[in-house]
Design an enzyme around this catalytic site. Structure first.
Site, PDB file in Angstrom:
ATOM      1  N   ASN A 275      -2.760  18.542 -20.410  1.00 36.75           N
ATOM      2  CA  ASN A 275      -3.070  17.584 -21.472  1.00 36.75           C
ATOM      3  C   ASN A 275      -3.204  18.244 -22.837  1.00 36.75           C
ATOM      4  OD1 ASN A 275      -3.151  15.298 -19.782  1.00 36.75           O
ATOM      5  ND2 ASN A 275      -5.122  15.995 -19.004  1.00 36.75           N
TER       6      ASN A 275
ATOM      7  N   ARG B 102       0.796  -1.229   0.000  1.00 35.12           N
ATOM      8  CA  ARG B 102       0.000   0.000   0.000  1.00 35.12           C
ATOM      9  C   ARG B 102       0.832   1.285   0.000  1.00 35.12           C
ATOM     10  NH1 ARG B 102      -2.660  -3.235   3.586  1.00 35.12           N
ATOM     11  NH2 ARG B 102      -4.494  -4.204   2.673  1.00 35.12           N
TER      12      ARG B 102
ATOM     13  N   LYS C  40       5.256  23.239 -14.347  1.00 35.74           N
ATOM     14  CA  LYS C  40       4.431  22.068 -14.020  1.00 35.74           C
ATOM     15  C   LYS C  40       4.167  22.004 -12.517  1.00 35.74           C
ATOM     16  CE  LYS C  40       3.408  17.240 -14.541  1.00 35.74           C
ATOM     17  NZ  LYS C  40       3.591  15.989 -15.247  1.00 35.74           N
TER      18      LYS C  40
ATOM     19  N   GLU D 244      -6.172  16.738 -10.460  1.00 34.90           N
ATOM     20  CA  GLU D 244      -6.812  17.088 -11.720  1.00 34.90           C
ATOM     21  C   GLU D 244      -8.328  17.278 -11.602  1.00 34.90           C
ATOM     22  OE1 GLU D 244      -4.859  15.319 -15.133  1.00 34.90           O
ATOM     23  OE2 GLU D 244      -6.725  15.380 -16.242  1.00 34.90           O
TER      24      GLU D 244
ATOM     25  N   GLU E  83       6.785  18.499 -24.972  1.00 35.52           N
ATOM     26  CA  GLU E  83       6.205  18.840 -23.661  1.00 35.52           C
ATOM     27  C   GLU E  83       6.715  20.208 -23.198  1.00 35.52           C
ATOM     28  OE1 GLU E  83       3.881  16.839 -22.556  1.00 35.52           O
ATOM     29  OE2 GLU E  83       4.402  14.752 -23.024  1.00 35.52           O
TER      30      GLU E  83
ATOM     31  N   HIS F 274      -2.885  10.891 -27.611  1.00 33.86           N
ATOM     32  CA  HIS F 274      -3.151   9.533 -27.119  1.00 33.86           C
ATOM     33  C   HIS F 274      -3.884   8.713 -28.165  1.00 33.86           C
ATOM     34  CE1 HIS F 274      -2.798  10.728 -22.579  1.00 33.86           C
ATOM     35  NE2 HIS F 274      -1.634  10.543 -23.161  1.00 33.86           N
TER      36      HIS F 274
ATOM     37  N   HIS G 282      -2.786  16.229 -25.913  1.00 36.09           N
ATOM     38  CA  HIS G 282      -2.736  14.825 -25.488  1.00 36.09           C
ATOM     39  C   HIS G 282      -3.962  14.008 -25.867  1.00 36.09           C
ATOM     40  CE1 HIS G 282       0.830  16.033 -23.367  1.00 36.09           C
ATOM     41  NE2 HIS G 282       1.016  14.823 -22.879  1.00 36.09           N
TER      42      HIS G 282
ATOM     43  N   LYS H 266       1.821  11.352 -11.253  1.00 38.92           N
ATOM     44  CA  LYS H 266       0.982  10.393 -11.988  1.00 38.92           C
ATOM     45  C   LYS H 266       1.820   9.166 -12.299  1.00 38.92           C
ATOM     46  CE  LYS H 266      -2.444  13.267 -14.319  1.00 38.92           C
ATOM     47  NZ  LYS H 266      -3.021  13.615 -15.642  1.00 38.92           N
TER      48      LYS H 266
ATOM     49  N   HIS I  61       5.517   9.075 -27.730  1.00 37.14           N
ATOM     50  CA  HIS I  61       4.533   9.892 -27.030  1.00 37.14           C
ATOM     51  C   HIS I  61       4.699  11.374 -27.388  1.00 37.14           C
ATOM     52  CE1 HIS I  61       1.970  11.360 -23.799  1.00 37.14           C
ATOM     53  NE2 HIS I  61       2.957  12.155 -23.425  1.00 37.14           N
TER      54      HIS I  61
ATOM     55  N   ARG J  48      -5.305  21.313 -13.758  1.00 41.22           N
ATOM     56  CA  ARG J  48      -4.232  20.378 -14.108  1.00 41.22           C
ATOM     57  C   ARG J  48      -4.502  19.775 -15.489  1.00 41.22           C
ATOM     58  NH1 ARG J  48      -0.764  15.858 -10.687  1.00 41.22           N
ATOM     59  NH2 ARG J  48       0.332  15.115 -12.534  1.00 41.22           N
TER      60      ARG J  48
HETATM   61  N1  LIG Z   1       3.392  10.435 -15.376  1.00 42.23           N
HETATM   62  C1  LIG Z   1       3.232  11.511 -16.123  1.00 42.23           C
HETATM   63  O1  LIG Z   1       2.808  12.567 -15.668  1.00 42.23           O
HETATM   64  C2  LIG Z   1       3.617  11.422 -17.557  1.00 42.23           C
HETATM   65  C3  LIG Z   1       3.764  12.591 -18.300  1.00 42.23           C
HETATM   66  C4  LIG Z   1       4.212  12.480 -19.607  1.00 42.23           C
HETATM   67  C5  LIG Z   1       4.488  11.238 -20.139  1.00 42.23           C
HETATM   68  N2  LIG Z   1       4.312  10.125 -19.386  1.00 42.23           N
HETATM   69  C6  LIG Z   1       4.615   8.811 -19.928  1.00 42.23           C
HETATM   70  O2  LIG Z   1       6.003   8.751 -20.198  1.00 42.23           O
HETATM   71  C7  LIG Z   1       6.239   7.824 -21.253  1.00 42.23           C
HETATM   72  C8  LIG Z   1       7.169   8.429 -22.258  1.00 42.23           C
HETATM   73  O3  LIG Z   1       8.393   8.701 -21.627  1.00 42.23           O
HETATM   74  P1  LIG Z   1       9.746   8.812 -22.457  1.00 42.23           P
HETATM   75  O4  LIG Z   1       9.532   9.705 -23.601  1.00 42.23           O
HETATM   76  O5  LIG Z   1      10.818   9.120 -21.489  1.00 42.23           O
HETATM   77  O6  LIG Z   1       9.900   7.356 -23.088  1.00 42.23           O
HETATM   78  P2  LIG Z   1      10.738   6.064 -22.667  1.00 42.23           P
HETATM   79  O7  LIG Z   1      10.706   5.855 -21.225  1.00 42.23           O
HETATM   80  O8  LIG Z   1      10.244   4.981 -23.540  1.00 42.23           O
HETATM   81  O9  LIG Z   1      12.219   6.449 -23.080  1.00 42.23           O
HETATM   82  C9  LIG Z   1      12.517   6.666 -24.418  1.00 42.23           C
HETATM   83  C10 LIG Z   1      13.681   5.787 -24.916  1.00 42.23           C
HETATM   84  O10 LIG Z   1      14.904   6.332 -24.472  1.00 42.23           O
HETATM   85  C11 LIG Z   1      15.667   5.347 -23.803  1.00 42.23           C
HETATM   86  N3  LIG Z   1      16.476   6.090 -22.831  1.00 42.23           N
HETATM   87  C12 LIG Z   1      16.086   6.584 -21.642  1.00 42.23           C
HETATM   88  N4  LIG Z   1      17.066   7.332 -21.122  1.00 42.23           N
HETATM   89  C13 LIG Z   1      18.096   7.283 -21.993  1.00 42.23           C
HETATM   90  C14 LIG Z   1      19.383   7.868 -22.000  1.00 42.23           C
HETATM   91  N5  LIG Z   1      19.771   8.706 -21.041  1.00 42.23           N
HETATM   92  N6  LIG Z   1      20.200   7.598 -23.043  1.00 42.23           N
HETATM   93  C15 LIG Z   1      19.774   6.799 -24.051  1.00 42.23           C
HETATM   94  N7  LIG Z   1      18.563   6.232 -24.109  1.00 42.23           N
HETATM   95  C16 LIG Z   1      17.747   6.481 -23.077  1.00 42.23           C
HETATM   96  C17 LIG Z   1      14.629   4.437 -23.244  1.00 42.23           C
HETATM   97  O11 LIG Z   1      15.166   3.191 -22.915  1.00 42.23           O
HETATM   98  C18 LIG Z   1      13.656   4.376 -24.398  1.00 42.23           C
HETATM   99  O12 LIG Z   1      14.112   3.510 -25.387  1.00 42.23           O
HETATM  100  C19 LIG Z   1       4.879   7.475 -21.813  1.00 42.23           C
HETATM  101  O13 LIG Z   1       4.516   6.198 -21.361  1.00 42.23           O
HETATM  102  C20 LIG Z   1       3.954   8.533 -21.233  1.00 42.23           C
HETATM  103  O14 LIG Z   1       2.637   8.064 -21.063  1.00 42.23           O
HETATM  104  C21 LIG Z   1       3.888  10.206 -18.127  1.00 42.23           C
HETATM  105 ZN   LIG Z   2       2.824  13.957 -22.265  1.00 40.67          ZN
END
Ligand SMILES: NC(=O)c1ccc[n+]([C@@H]2O[C@H](COP(=O)([O-])OP(=O)(O)OC[C@H]3O[C@@H](n4cnc5c(N)ncnc54)[C@H](O)[C@@H]3O)[C@@H](O)[C@H]2O)c1
Ligand SMILES: [Zn+2]
Length: 364
Positions: free
Chosen positions: A246, A122, A228, A238, A186, A253, A249, A144, A266, A242
Site C-alpha cells: 500500500n 459461496r 508481488k 495482510e 505500481e 485513496h 495508497h 483481493k 488510481h 502485505r
Molecule cells: N485487487 C487488487 O489487489 C488491486 C490492486 C491495484 C488496483 N486495484 C484496483 O484496480 C482498479 C484500477 O485498475 P485499472 O488501472 O486497470 O483501471 P480500469 O479497469 O478502469 O482500466 C482503465 C481503462 O482502460 C480501459 N482498458 C482496459 N484494457 C484496455 C486495453 N487493453 N486497451 C484499451 N483500453 C483498455 C478500461 O476500459 C478503462 O477505461 C482500481 O479500482 C483499483 O482499486 C486492485
Molecule cells: Zn494500487
C-alpha cells in the site's frame, strides 16, 4: 502458449496458481483449458474492452458454454449495484457451482468479477485476464476483490484467489498513454518497497517502457508479479508485510475519494501518493533529499503527477485518510520509506509534520 511465455507461480498451498505472461495468449485455448472445470463460463468485460478482445477469448473457449456480461466502463461503476448485474447474469443463465467466471479487462473488471466469483454460491472458479498494465502487474495477482462504497474505496470485498492469471502483453498496444503511466506507478512501487535493483533498472529503462518496448515491458511485468507473489505468499491476508504493497495508497485513496472516483486514475493518485510518502519520509529524516529527488524524478518520467491536487487540504486529507482500511484503533498507519528500496508500516509519527506534506509540500 509459445516458448516465450513466462510462467510464475503464486505459492499459497492448495490455493496456488500460475501467472502466464506473454504474447498470443488471449486466443490460446490450451492456456485456459486446464483451469476450467465445468462446462459453463461467464466472461465479464466492459464496453471498452469487449469490442477489442471479447471475440478472441470467446473463440478460444468454443468447447464450453460461454455467456458474457458487459459492464459500463469506469471506476465510478465499481459499485454493488453494477456488481449485482454479474450475479443476475449467473442466475439467469442457471450457472451451477462448477462454473467459471473470467474477468477480461482492467482492475475494475477484475475486482468486480472476482468478487462475484467469490460470492456466487459461496465461491465458483475464477480466471483473471488482465488487459491494463496496472492489472497485469498488480490487481490480478494476490486475490483481493471487491467494490467501492461512496464513503471509501474497496470497502466491500473478499480475498479470493483465481485459478490462473493470463497476461497477454499485446493487449497493452491499445491502452492509452495515461493508463500506461498509471500502471507504471505500481511497477515503481515494487522497487521502493523491497527491490532496489529493480528501481535502478527502472531508472535506466523508463523511456523505453514509456515507448512500449515489448521485451522490456514483459520483463517489468514479470519482475513486478514475482515481487508481488513473494509478498502475498508470505502474508496472504495482510496480517503484516502485505501492507507494504500500500505504499502511496493511503494518500492515493484519499485523493481518489476526495476528487470523486474516476477523476484521478488510481495509478496517478498512487504516483502522487508515493511522492508524498517520500516527502514525509525525508522530513522524518528517514530518506535523504537526493533519494527523494530520484523517486520524484522517476515518477515524473513515468508521466505521473508528483503532488496532490490543491483542492484537497491537510484537514480534508486527514478526514479522508481516517476512513482508510489501514487505520487501526483510530491511528492512521502509513507506509514510509526508511531508505531507497525499503519501506516500513508505521503509525508512530508527528501528525503536525505530516500536515506539511498533506498541504502539497510547504516550507522546509
Ligand atoms: N485487487 C487488487 O489487489 C488491486 C490492486 C491495484 C488496483 N486495484 C484496483 O484496480 C482498479 C484500477 O485498475 P485499472 O488501472 O486497470 O483501471 P480500469 O479497469 O478502469 O482500466 C482503465 C481503462 O482502460 C480501459 N482498458 C482496459 N484494457 C484496455 C486495453 N487493453 N486497451 C484499451 N483500453 C483498455 C478500461 O476500459 C478503462 O477505461 C482500481 O479500482 C483499483 O482499486 C486492485
Ligand atoms: Zn494500487
Amino acid at each position: 502458449m509459445n516458448n516465450q511465455t513466462s510462467i510464475l507461480n503464486v505459492n499459497l498451498a492448495e490455493r496456488s496458481y500460475p501467472i502466464y505472461i506473454g504474447t498470443d495468449l488471449l486466443g490460446d485455448s490450451a492456456v485456459y483449458r486446464p483451469h476450467i472445470h465445468g462446462q459453463q463460463v461467464l466472461i465479464v468485460s466492459n464496453t471498452t474492452v469487449a469490442p477489442l478482445y471479447l471475440e478472441t477469448v470467446q473463440a478460444a473457449l468454443r468447447e464450453f458454454r460461454v455467456e458474457s456480461v458487459i459492464l459500463p466502463d469506469g471506476e465510478q461503476y465499481k459499485t454493488l449495484a453494477v456488481w449485482q448485474g454479474i450475479i443476475d447474469a449467473l442466475l439467469e443463465n442457471r450457472f451451477d457451482r462448477r462454473c467459471t467466471v473470467i474477468g477480461l479487462g482492467g482492475g475494475v473488471v477484475g475486482d468486480m468479477a472476482g468478487f462475484a466469483a467469490a460470492c456466487y454460491q459461496r465461491g465458483v472458479y475464477f480466471i483473471q485476464v488482465p488487459t491494463t498494465l496496472l492489472a497485469q502487474v498488480d490487481s490480478s495477482v494476490g486475490g483481493k476483490t471487491g467494490v467501492n462504497h461512496p464513503l471509501g474505496k474497496n470497502m466491500i470485498g473478499a480475498f479470493y484467489q483465481p485459478q490462473c492469471v493470463i497476461a497477454d502483453i499485446q493487449t497493452l498496444a491499445t491502452l492509452d498513454k495515461r493508463q500506461l503511466s498509471a500502471g507504471l506507478a505500481e511497477v515503481i512501487k515494487y522497487g521502493l518497497i523491497g527491490d532496489p535493483e529493480f528501481f535502478v533498472w527502472l531508472e535506466q529503462n523508463m523511456d523505453s517502457l514509456m515507448a512500449r518496448d515489448q521485451a522490456l515491458l514483459s520483463y517489468a511485468i514479470e519482475r513486478s508479479c514475482s515481487d508481488k507473489a513473494g509478498v502475498v505468499a508470505a502474508d496472504e491476508r495482510e496480517a503484516g508485510n502485505r501492507a507494504l504493497l500500500n505504499l502511496g495508497h493511503t494518500f492515493g485513496h484519499a485523493i481518489e475519494t476526495g476528487m470523486g472516483y474516476g477523476e484521478w486514475l488510481h495509478g496517478e493518485a498512487v504516483g502522487a501518493g508515493i511522492c508524498m510518502a517520500a516527502d514525509f519520509s525525508r522530513r522524518l529524516g528517514w530518506l535523504t533529499a537526493s533519494d527523494q529527488a530520484r523517486i520524484t524524478a522517476l515518477i515524473a518520467r513515468a508521466g505521473l503527477p508528483t503532488h496532490p491536487p490543491e483542492s484537497i487540504d491537510a484537514d480534508r486529507f486527514m478526514q479522508l485518510m481516517s476512513v482508510d482500511k489501514k487505520v487501526l484503533a483510530q491511528k492512521i498507519r502509513l507506509v514510509l520509506m526508511n531508505q531507497l528500496g525499503s519501506s516500513v508500516v508505521t503509525d508512530d509519527f508527528d501528525s503536525e509534520l505530516l500536515k506539511v506534506t498533506l498541504n502539497g509540500y510547504g516550507p522546509e
